[in-house]
Each structure stands twice: as structure tokens, then as C-alpha cells.
Write an enzyme that holds these catalytic residues in place. Structure first.
Site, PDB file in Angstrom:
ATOM      1  N   GLU A 188     -11.410   5.333   3.932  1.00  0.00           N
ATOM      2  CA  GLU A 188     -11.984   4.982   2.637  1.00  0.00           C
ATOM      3  C   GLU A 188     -13.252   5.801   2.489  1.00  0.00           C
ATOM      4  O   GLU A 188     -13.995   6.008   3.472  1.00  0.00           O
ATOM      5  CB  GLU A 188     -12.278   3.484   2.534  1.00  0.00           C
ATOM      6  N   ASP A 191      -3.862  -0.146   4.775  1.00  0.00           N
ATOM      7  CA  ASP A 191      -3.026   0.979   4.351  1.00  0.00           C
ATOM      8  C   ASP A 191      -2.322   1.644   5.530  1.00  0.00           C
ATOM      9  O   ASP A 191      -1.188   2.124   5.406  1.00  0.00           O
ATOM     10  CB  ASP A 191      -3.875   1.998   3.587  1.00  0.00           C
ATOM     11  N   ASP A 221      -6.121   6.247   8.180  1.00  0.00           N
ATOM     12  CA  ASP A 221      -6.507   6.140   6.770  1.00  0.00           C
ATOM     13  C   ASP A 221      -8.022   6.053   6.691  1.00  0.00           C
ATOM     14  O   ASP A 221      -8.678   5.485   7.584  1.00  0.00           O
ATOM     15  CB  ASP A 221      -5.886   4.904   6.114  1.00  0.00           C
ATOM     16  N   HIS A 260      -5.977  -0.878  -0.010  1.00  0.00           N
ATOM     17  CA  HIS A 260      -7.214  -0.144  -0.253  1.00  0.00           C
ATOM     18  C   HIS A 260      -8.294  -0.461   0.769  1.00  0.00           C
ATOM     19  O   HIS A 260      -9.453  -0.093   0.558  1.00  0.00           O
ATOM     20  CB  HIS A 260      -7.744  -0.359  -1.675  1.00  0.00           C
TER      21      HIS A 260
END
Length: 485
Positions: free
Chosen positions: A12, A153, A10, A148
Site C-alpha cells: 500500500e 490482497d 502486496d 485494500h
């Protein structure tokens, strides 16, 4: 859970566009034969400010990444985790697109097999409507304190796969994942079974989002290949990336050839105004230069709008312009280069000798030093490069297209450069020819016809003038399918 090596990852980021935004956090867990073998996470300095709404969403601030490594500094270590594994993520196109662009910026190429757990959820739990991570958390009663954040996640996706294995069994999970790996490039919300039914024949395709208004309309002579190309272009196009993020279904209409696809695409884009179509979307007002029918009528040139641009008077019209200013600029340049009188032509008002003649830039028709007939002849000669082509047929024509692979035949009917319609059989042709419709000139259709009439196409005279054949055109039935087109 899955017998092959895979990495659940994942990211960000500073925003949603891989071409412009940057990664600010990476987290991953690598699995070998279904067992966790390694995990890694790091903040990344994006080299650009983090927007306030991203900080509110993730909790990651500019201060937190100030001393973090750049992507280039972690790229080698990241690749060591990904090497030989299937890259797995929730909406993997998003994460994969960012990674490919980050590697491209440092001169490296990333190519991996990918598995999207959003599409996997749709395949395993088709009875449920929502398949985003929040919907899955609520559906399966999952919990995390790090939503988040990248590792939070990742751990949610790991937990979701374990729940699916317990509820449905390892075999069903593996079969669903294996099926998705065969066609991994589709957006998460697009039904692969529907895409598989798209033929590789000419036609028009439609991308839809959450409602019945098309996001994008396109055409191709190979429909399925063109649709798939939107989703496999290495995220090099921001337009294709936005479409992939929004598209939820695709529909299509087959045609008998490329001309039919072009005509249909042009008409439907103007009708529906899709947000992601730009080139053909706006049907702007056209302007043209209308020349007087003799030297005694001053001004000799008038700028007319679309209402007066009728194909039957093309012999008096020169040029097609998207704005009045462009028409004026073109006329002014012609007057300057050919020493014409701006007052006689219509660029200046007033009486007597024009100012250009005083500057010795006009041959003097306004001062009686050039015959009006000669001035008018020079004007028409100067305008020849802008002359609109007159309709080369005595009346209506049809252009026939035939697709051997589908057996589809169509006849595109035109009159004075205007597209009256497209028909699939003789009955529809008779009905079209017997209906009096208002002809509206369209610049895109005019350009298409100019281009196609220069090729070896099957042109069929229609209507009362069908017996008045232009040279080289032989009588032939409209739907003789197996003649060469």
C-alpha cells in the site's frame, strides 16, 4: 503450486508514482515447492503525509504509521524474504517499481525475477475481459475482510492461484507462469505475442490505451528494442511509468530508414497530439525578422508571422522564433551590440534623433551622421548569423532510403524545405509530383533537412528541373534499391 521459490507480495502506498510516492504497508507470503514457508507484514512510516483518499481506500491513517519503522529500517528483513525467490504480485510492475526506488534511495540495488498475476490471469482465462483483483474476486467467488490492505490482497492472490490450479491443473499453471518469466517486463494489459511480432527495423510505434487515440508516438531505427526499453528502464522515468500504467496495445509502421521515421513521427504527433508527447506536440506560430530590400524603407525590419515565412523569400528572412517577444528581444540585442538606430530598425516609433543617439549608443543615422547605406549594410552584416539557408536545389528533390534487412525502399520528396510526401514506388511518385499541393513550412522538417543534407545521403533531383543538376549530383533512378544510401 509452483515448484520454484516465490514470494507473493502486496504494497500500500501514498500514491501511484514510485519516483515521488512512498510505501506505507508491506505484506508477503513466501512459498517453497508450493508450500507456505513464511509470512510477514508491517506498516511503514513514509516520511510524508498520507493523502485523505488513500486513508479512505486503505484505512491506514497518519497516526497509524507515526511510530512505524521507515523503509530503511525494514529493508534488510524484506530482502531476506525476497532473496532467491520470484517476486510475484498482481500488477507486479507497480510493486516492483516502488521497491526498486525505495532501495535506490538507500543506496541499494534490487534486481529480481518477477511474475505478474494479472498477465497470468489473462493467459489462463483469455475468455474473460476483466483481470483486476476485484474482477477475479467476483469471477471465482473469493472473499476477504481485508481488501485494500496488503495482507488481505496477498491472501486473495494466493486463493486465486489455488482456484486456477484446481480448475486448470498444475501443469497448465506452471507452463503459463514459465512463459511469462521469460519476458516479465511488459505491462499487464499488453499482449506479449503482439510485442514479439514487432520487427527490429526502422519505423514509428504507437501506444494506445482504452480508446483509439494514441497515448504516445515514438520512432526508432530498432522498433522492438525501443518499445521494450519503455518497460525495462528500472522505473527511473515518471513518463515511462505513466505510459506503462495506461498502455493496452501497441501498433507500428515500418520505414526504410531513420529519416523516414523522423518525418512520420513529427507529422503524426502534430496530427494526433498524444498526451504523453511534449517535444513535438505543439505546432506553435513562428516569427521571423524580415529585412527591407533597401536602406530607404523605414522601418528596416518587420516581424512577420508564419504566413509570410515562405522558403522562396528566405534571402530576406533572419531567424525563426517561437514567440514575437523572443524575436523582439533578439533584434533589440543586435541593435544594442552594433550601435544601430532602434528607430530606423523599427523598435521605436517617432521622428528625429532617437534616444539611443542622445545616450551615445547609436552611430547617428537618425541625426544625419551616418549614411543610410552604411547603416543598412551594418544591419545586414549583424544579422548574418541568423540568416535562413536558401533552398540549394533548382526544384524538387527526393532523398532515398533503403533498409537491407526488410528490403524496403522509400523516397522522401521535398521542395523549398517542405516535405511533400513519402512514396514507396514509381507510380506513387508520379502521382505525388502531378498533384499541386499547398506547401506549408515546418520548422522541424527544416531542421531535419539541414542535418541530413550535411550527411552522405542519396539526393535525386525531380520534376522539370531534374536535368539541372547541382554540382556533384548525378542522374539516378528513384528506386534503384541496391545503391548505397
Amino acid at each position: 503450486m509452483l515448484p520454484f521459490p516465490y514470494v507473493i507480495l502486496d504494497l500500500e502506498t501514498t500514491g501511484g508514482t514510485p519516483l515521488h510516492d512512498r510505501i506505507i504497508e508491506i505484506a508477503l507470503i513466501r512459498f517453497e515447492e508450493g508450500i507456505e514457508s513464511d509470512r510477514w507484514e508491517t506498516l511503514v512510516n513514509p516520511g510524508m503525509p498520507i493523502p485523505p483518499f488513500i486513508t479512505r481506500l486503505t484505512g491506514i491513517s497518519n497516526g497509524m504509521v507515526q511510530e512505524a519503522p521507515s523503509f530503511e529500517e525494514v529493508a534488510h528483513k524484506l530482502y531476506s524474504f525476497l532473496e532467491g525467490a520470484v517476486l510475484t504480485a498482481h500488477n507486479v510492475r507497480f510493486d516492483y517499481g516502488f521497491l526498486k526506488n525505495e532501495y535506490r534511495r538507500i543506496g541499494a540495488l534490487l534486481q529480481h525475477r518477477v511474475l505478474c498475476t494479472v498477465r497470468l490471469s489473462r493467459k489462463l482465462y483469455p475468455q474473460h475481459k476483466g483481470h483486476g483483483l476485484d474482477a477475479i474476486v467476483q469471477r471465482h467467488g473469493l472473499h476477504t475482510d481485508g481488501r485494500h490492505r496488503a495482507m488481505g490482497d496477498v491472501e486473495l492472490v494466493v486463493a486465486y492461484l489455488e482456484v486456477a490450479r484446481r480448475e486448470l491443473g498444475s501443469r497448465q499453471l506452471l507452463d503459463a507462469a514459465s512463459a511469462l518469466l521469460k519476458d516479465p517486463c511488459l505491462p499487464a494489459r499488453l499482449d506479449a505475442a503482439v510485442v514479439d511480432r514487432i520487427p527490429d527495423s526502422p519505423g514509428v510505434y504507437f501506444f494506445y490505451g482504452k480508446n483509439d487515440l494514441p497515448l504516445y508516438i515514438g520512432k526508432s531505427v530498432t522498433l522492438r528494442s525501443r518499445v521494450m526499453s519503455h518497460f525495462s528502464n528500472d522505473h527511473a522515468s515518471s513518463g515511462d511509468m505513466r505510459i506503462a500504467q495506461e498502455v493496452e496495445r501497441v501498433e507500428w509502421t515500418e520505414t526504410a530508414g531513420e529519416l523516414g521515421a523522423l518525418l512520420l513521427e513529427s507529422r503524426l504527433i502534430k496530427e494526433h497530439q498524444p498526451i504523453h508527447n511534449k517535444r513535438l506536440r505543439r505546432s506553435r506560430t513562428l516569427f521571423s525578422l524580415a529585412v527591407a530590400d533597401g536602406p530607404g524603407k523605414v522601418p528596416l525590419v518587420n516581424i512577420v508571422t508564419e504566413e509570410d515565412i515562405r522558403p522562396e523569400v528566405f534571402e530576406l528572412l533572419y531567424g525563426l522564433f517561437r514567440s514575437k517577444a523572443k524575436a523582439v528581444d533578439a533584434l533589440r540585442e543586435i541593435v544594442r551590440e552594433n550601435r544601430l538606430c532602434p528607430r530606423f530598425v523599427g523598435l521605436e516609433k517617432g521622428y528625429g534623433v532617437c534616444f539611443s543617439h542622445q545616450l551615445k549608443r547609436c552611430n547617428g543615422v537618425c541625426a544625419g551622421r551616418e549614411a543610410p547605406e552604411l547603416h543598412f549594410l551594418r544591419l545586414k552584416q549583424a544579422l548574418i548569423p541568423l540568416r535562413l539557408k536558401s533552398w540549394p536545389y533548382p526544384g524538387q528533390i527526393g532523398i532515398r532510403e533503403y533498409c537491407k534487412s526488410s528490403g524496403r525502399a522509400q523516397l522522401h520528396v521535398f521542395d523549398y524545405w517542405c516535405h511533400l510526401g513519402t512514396v514507396d514506388n514509381e507510380c506513387d511518385l508520379d502521382e505525388l509530383l502531378n498533384v499541386r499541393s499547398v506547401m506549408k513550412f515546418d520548422l522541424d522538417t527544416y531542421k531535419l533537412l539541414l542535418k541530413n543534407l550535411g550527411k552522405q545521403v542519396s539526393v535525386i533531383p525531380l520534376g522539370p528541373q531534374a536535368t539541372q543538376q547541382p554540382p556533384g549530383i548525378q542522374p539516378q533512378p528513384a528506386f534503384a534499391l541496391h545503391q548505397r544510401v
